[in-house]
Design an enzyme around this catalytic site. Structure first.
Site, PDB file in Angstrom:
ATOM      1  N   HIS A  24       0.843  -1.212   0.000  1.00 37.17           N
ATOM      2  CA  HIS A  24       0.000   0.000   0.000  1.00 37.17           C
ATOM      3  C   HIS A  24       0.875   1.257   0.000  1.00 37.17           C
ATOM      4  O   HIS A  24       0.638   2.211   0.749  1.00 37.17           O
ATOM      5  CB  HIS A  24      -0.971   0.000   1.186  1.00 37.17           C
ATOM      6  N   TYR A 287       3.745  -4.482  10.335  1.00 32.22           N
ATOM      7  CA  TYR A 287       3.559  -3.058  10.047  1.00 32.22           C
ATOM      8  C   TYR A 287       4.608  -2.238  10.791  1.00 32.22           C
ATOM      9  O   TYR A 287       5.120  -1.248  10.270  1.00 32.22           O
ATOM     10  CB  TYR A 287       2.139  -2.593  10.430  1.00 32.22           C
TER      11      TYR A 287
HETATM   12  C1  HEM Z   1      -0.163 -11.621   7.056  1.00 32.32           C
HETATM   13  C2  HEM Z   1      -0.904 -10.777   6.347  1.00 32.32           C
HETATM   14  C3  HEM Z   1      -0.493  -9.367   6.036  1.00 32.32           C
HETATM   15  C4  HEM Z   1       0.753  -8.793   5.993  1.00 32.32           C
HETATM   16  C5  HEM Z   1       2.112  -9.449   6.248  1.00 32.32           C
HETATM   17  C6  HEM Z   1       0.560  -7.387   5.630  1.00 32.32           C
HETATM   18  C7  HEM Z   1       1.592  -6.475   5.483  1.00 32.32           C
HETATM   19  C8  HEM Z   1       1.425  -5.105   5.316  1.00 32.32           C
HETATM   20  C9  HEM Z   1       2.484  -4.120   5.424  1.00 32.32           C
HETATM   21  C10 HEM Z   1       3.956  -4.428   5.711  1.00 32.32           C
HETATM   22  C11 HEM Z   1       1.932  -2.901   5.232  1.00 32.32           C
HETATM   23  C12 HEM Z   1       2.625  -1.539   5.301  1.00 32.32           C
HETATM   24  C13 HEM Z   1       2.465  -0.997   6.736  1.00 32.32           C
HETATM   25  C14 HEM Z   1       3.125   0.344   6.983  1.00 32.32           C
HETATM   26  O1  HEM Z   1       4.255   0.575   6.529  1.00 32.32           O
HETATM   27  O2  HEM Z   1       2.507   1.177   7.688  1.00 32.32           O
HETATM   28  C15 HEM Z   1       0.511  -3.112   4.991  1.00 32.32           C
HETATM   29  C16 HEM Z   1      -0.408  -2.117   4.755  1.00 32.32           C
HETATM   30  C17 HEM Z   1      -1.762  -2.318   4.629  1.00 32.32           C
HETATM   31  N1  HEM Z   1      -2.435  -3.523   4.720  1.00 32.32           N
HETATM   32 FE1  HEM Z   1      -1.617  -5.316   5.111  1.00 32.32          FE
HETATM   33  N2  HEM Z   1      -0.781  -7.146   5.477  1.00 32.32           N
HETATM   34  C18 HEM Z   1      -1.463  -8.310   5.720  1.00 32.32           C
HETATM   35  C19 HEM Z   1      -2.834  -8.493   5.694  1.00 32.32           C
HETATM   36  C20 HEM Z   1      -3.753  -7.519   5.434  1.00 32.32           C
HETATM   37  C21 HEM Z   1      -5.176  -7.705   5.465  1.00 32.32           C
HETATM   38  C22 HEM Z   1      -5.910  -8.981   5.862  1.00 32.32           C
HETATM   39  C23 HEM Z   1      -5.727  -6.509   5.117  1.00 32.32           C
HETATM   40  C24 HEM Z   1      -7.188  -6.191   4.972  1.00 32.32           C
HETATM   41  C25 HEM Z   1      -7.988  -5.920   5.909  1.00 32.32           C
HETATM   42  C26 HEM Z   1      -4.651  -5.553   4.903  1.00 32.32           C
HETATM   43  C27 HEM Z   1      -4.808  -4.227   4.572  1.00 32.32           C
HETATM   44  C28 HEM Z   1      -3.783  -3.290   4.548  1.00 32.32           C
HETATM   45  C29 HEM Z   1      -3.992  -1.864   4.324  1.00 32.32           C
HETATM   46  C30 HEM Z   1      -5.329  -1.171   4.067  1.00 32.32           C
HETATM   47  C31 HEM Z   1      -2.734  -1.267   4.386  1.00 32.32           C
HETATM   48  C32 HEM Z   1      -2.411   0.219   4.203  1.00 32.32           C
HETATM   49  C33 HEM Z   1      -2.417   0.946   5.534  1.00 32.32           C
HETATM   50  C34 HEM Z   1      -2.094   2.411   5.343  1.00 32.32           C
HETATM   51  O3  HEM Z   1      -2.765   3.061   4.531  1.00 32.32           O
HETATM   52  O4  HEM Z   1      -1.173   2.914   6.011  1.00 32.32           O
HETATM   53  N3  HEM Z   1      -3.473  -6.208   5.092  1.00 32.32           N
HETATM   54  N4  HEM Z   1       0.241  -4.457   5.037  1.00 32.32           N
END
Ligand code: HEM
Length: 295
Positions: A24, A287
């Site tokens: 993202h 995160y």
């Molecule tokens: C094991 C599963 C997952 C991993 C390893 C993962 C990993 C990540 C990472 C590393 C980021 C960046 C975080 C940052 O730098 O602040 C991120 C962002 C994000 N993830 Fe995941 N994620 C996973 C599952 C999910 C799921 C299930 C959802 C849905 C509900 C999701 C929705 C999002 C969203 C919306 C963002 C953006 C947040 C923002 O705008 O700052 N992720 N994810």
């Protein structure tokens, strides 16, 4: 289980290292106000669900870990919301446009990310992943059409996937799942139409729309029934489960605060608790690693 550091390394190996969110990476933060319904207040004692308007920050994003991926590329879109309470506390809801999460564990999620790495390797890696994880196919089939480029970030539903336990003032409890329902749903674009609008069309449309009018989403709650799995991100609850509107979010304009804000799905406050879902419990650790590296 994979370590959060390894998970972010593997995500970076797929999308590159960009000093941005590991996933993202491209997004826009907006300001808004959330107002809960009396039905929500009945079901949880959480401060943001009592009905007084609560300040919010909302980040719309594309799921790619490469901030240079154009808006028209087929992708999942994100909507992360932080509710900022008058006492300085905060709670978040992290949601995205895929209705079904295909995998149950962090390891399987990272295997899927690696198998999906853009390029020629995908031709054999994805089939190999599917052969070893046949259970993911039904979810991927449901999700596939939602990868189409949307008309706007404001026109799609966003699913928060995990179940959360809501505790009310009288000691009652139930598990719920959240979906943001847009007040202005619109058909998606064809790839050709989206390309014609340019690499930043979603970001530009968002700014134009907000200059004209606020964006509204209703927070829909689905309440778990007897026997519904609450610690499995892939679980599908029967469609006849009770749903209700927990509140309305009005997104009113761009935010000029910290673009590095970290949204954490496990940041809950009194009245809301996490389930044992391994994906939910892993996410904050991954995160935090991503946030530390991009700081
Ligand atoms: C094991 C599963 C997952 C991993 C390893 C993962 C990993 C990540 C990472 C590393 C980021 C960046 C975080 C940052 O730098 O602040 C991120 C962002 C994000 N993830 Fe995941 N994620 C996973 C599952 C999910 C799921 C299930 C959802 C849905 C509900 C999701 C929705 C999002 C969203 C919306 C963002 C953006 C947040 C923002 O705008 O700052 N992720 N994810």
């Amino acid at each position: 289980m994979i370590s959060p550091e390894q998970a972010v390394d593997d995500i970076n190996a797929t999308f590159g290292v960009h000093r941005a969110r590991a996933l993202h990476a491209k997004g826009t933060i907006c300001t808004g106000v959330f107002t809960a319904t009396s039905e929500a207040a009945r079901l949880t004692r959480a401060a943001h669900m009592q009905g007084q308007p609560v300040e919010a920050k909302v980040r719309f994003s594309n799921a790619s870990g490469n901030p240079a991926t154009p808006d028209y590329a087929p992708d999942i879109r994100g909507m992360a919301t932080a509710f900022l309470l008058p006492d300085g506390s905060r709670t978040d809801i992290s949601a995205q446009t895929s209705p079904r999460f295909p995998v149950r564990t962090p390891d399987a999620f990272i295997a899927l990310v690696k198998a999906n790495k853009p390029g020629i390797g995908r031709l054999w890696k994805l089939p190999a992943f599917l052969a070893t994880h046949p259970g993911v196919l039904p979810a991927l089939r449901v999700d596939a059409p939602t990868l189409k480029p949307p008309a706007s970030y404001a026109t799609r539903p966003y699913y928060a996937i995990h179940a959360f336990r809501w505790l009310d003032a009288a000691g009652g409890e139930r598990y719920v799942r959240y979906t943001w329902i847009p007040r202005d749903p619109r058909p998606d674009l064809s790839l050709r139409e989206a390309k014609g609008r340019g690499a930043d069309y979603l970001r530009e449309e968002l700014a134009e729309r907000l200059a004209r009018e606020p964006i509204r989403f209703d927070l829909q709650l689905q309440i778990a029934g007897e026997g519904d799995a609450v610690d499995d991100a892939t679980a599908v609850w029967p469609a006849e489960r009770e749903t209700l509107t927990a509140g309305t979010l009005e997104v009113s304009g761009p935010d000029d605060g910290d673009p590095g804000l970290v949204f954490d799905p496990a940041r809950v406050i009194d009245g809301i608790e996490l389930s044992g879902d391994p994906v939910l419990n892993f996410r904050p650790k991954a995160y935090a690693v991503s946030a530390e590296r991009r700081a």
